[in-house]
Design an enzyme around this catalytic site. Sequence first.
Site, PDB file in Angstrom:
ATOM      1  N   SER A  28       0.703  -1.327  -0.079  1.00 41.90           N
ATOM      2  CA  SER A  28       0.102   0.008   0.126  1.00 41.90           C
ATOM      3  C   SER A  28       0.808   1.201   0.064  1.00 41.90           C
ATOM      4  O   SER A  28       1.898   1.326   0.246  1.00 41.90           O
ATOM      5  CB  SER A  28      -0.938  -0.034   1.272  1.00 41.90           C
ATOM      6  OG  SER A  28      -1.223   1.289   1.378  1.00 41.90           O
TER       7      SER A  28
ATOM      8  N   TYR B  73      -4.317  -0.801   9.916  1.00 43.90           N
ATOM      9  CA  TYR B  73      -4.011  -1.105   8.661  1.00 43.90           C
ATOM     10  C   TYR B  73      -2.610  -0.717   8.130  1.00 43.90           C
ATOM     11  O   TYR B  73      -2.059  -1.624   7.666  1.00 43.90           O
ATOM     12  CB  TYR B  73      -5.183  -0.302   7.774  1.00 43.90           C
ATOM     13  CG  TYR B  73      -4.942  -0.556   6.187  1.00 43.90           C
ATOM     14  CD1 TYR B  73      -5.137  -1.973   5.767  1.00 43.90           C
ATOM     15  CD2 TYR B  73      -4.396   0.395   5.615  1.00 43.90           C
ATOM     16  CE1 TYR B  73      -5.216  -2.014   4.422  1.00 43.90           C
ATOM     17  CE2 TYR B  73      -4.214   0.314   4.091  1.00 43.90           C
ATOM     18  CZ  TYR B  73      -4.546  -0.932   3.726  1.00 43.90           C
ATOM     19  OH  TYR B  73      -4.519  -1.271   2.241  1.00 43.90           O
TER      20      TYR B  73
END
Length: 249
Positions: free
Chosen positions: A132, A145
Amino acid sequence: MSFQNKVTIITGATTGIGKATRELLTGQGAIVYNLDVQKPGDDDRAGEFIYCDVRKKSDIVQAYQTVMNREGKIDMLFANAGIHLFASMEQTSDEQLEDLIAINIKGTFFTVREVLPYMKAQRKGSIVLMGSDQTFVGKGSSSVYGMTKGATGQLTKSTAIDYAPYNIRVNCVCPGTIDTPLLHKAVTHFASVNAVEEAGVYESLDTIQPLGRIGKPEEIARVVAFLLSDENSFMTGSLVSSDGGYVCQ
């Protein structure tokens, strides 16, 4: 890039980036297995579906055995399955914490670890992990996350070092904001929590990207395909941004 008869496993390939990658690779001749808890629709016939919950090591082991029994090899793996959570630490419940760790960290770990013996025996393999932009940078209300994606980056680099002697390449694609069901769910949650219109959230997401828009799953799929391909023969341990320029700011 040629993927003719390349046996490929993609976790979480029923929707989003996983689906786009599955469709791209099957269109170029790869034999693709989609390991997911959600079955594709009846009109979606790209690749083969195997039910697999990456939180369960036994599911992963059984899925790999099924592929090996059918194909006799596993050439490529895209460890794509993951979930998102928009929350600060205090807003994160114990159950949410456990779920993110179970899927994003443990699920990725088991997905990669259990394929390595097959690739070692072949003395060849290509693996891509799903990172990410938060593999590189922090974002507000994203502590857990972001933690899981930071872990994914380190897992990529250490595994690449350990398995380079076996000609197994391990890289990590790091998308920014991409138009996927995962994003739509996050936007809906953000808009609800902050009492704002979803349209305004999407507009702000566009404007903060240097390229002026969010990305498409197909754009990330093309990056993944390159990282998996033999064209990428001298690249391992790399964390590859595909984020419209977000993390270069």
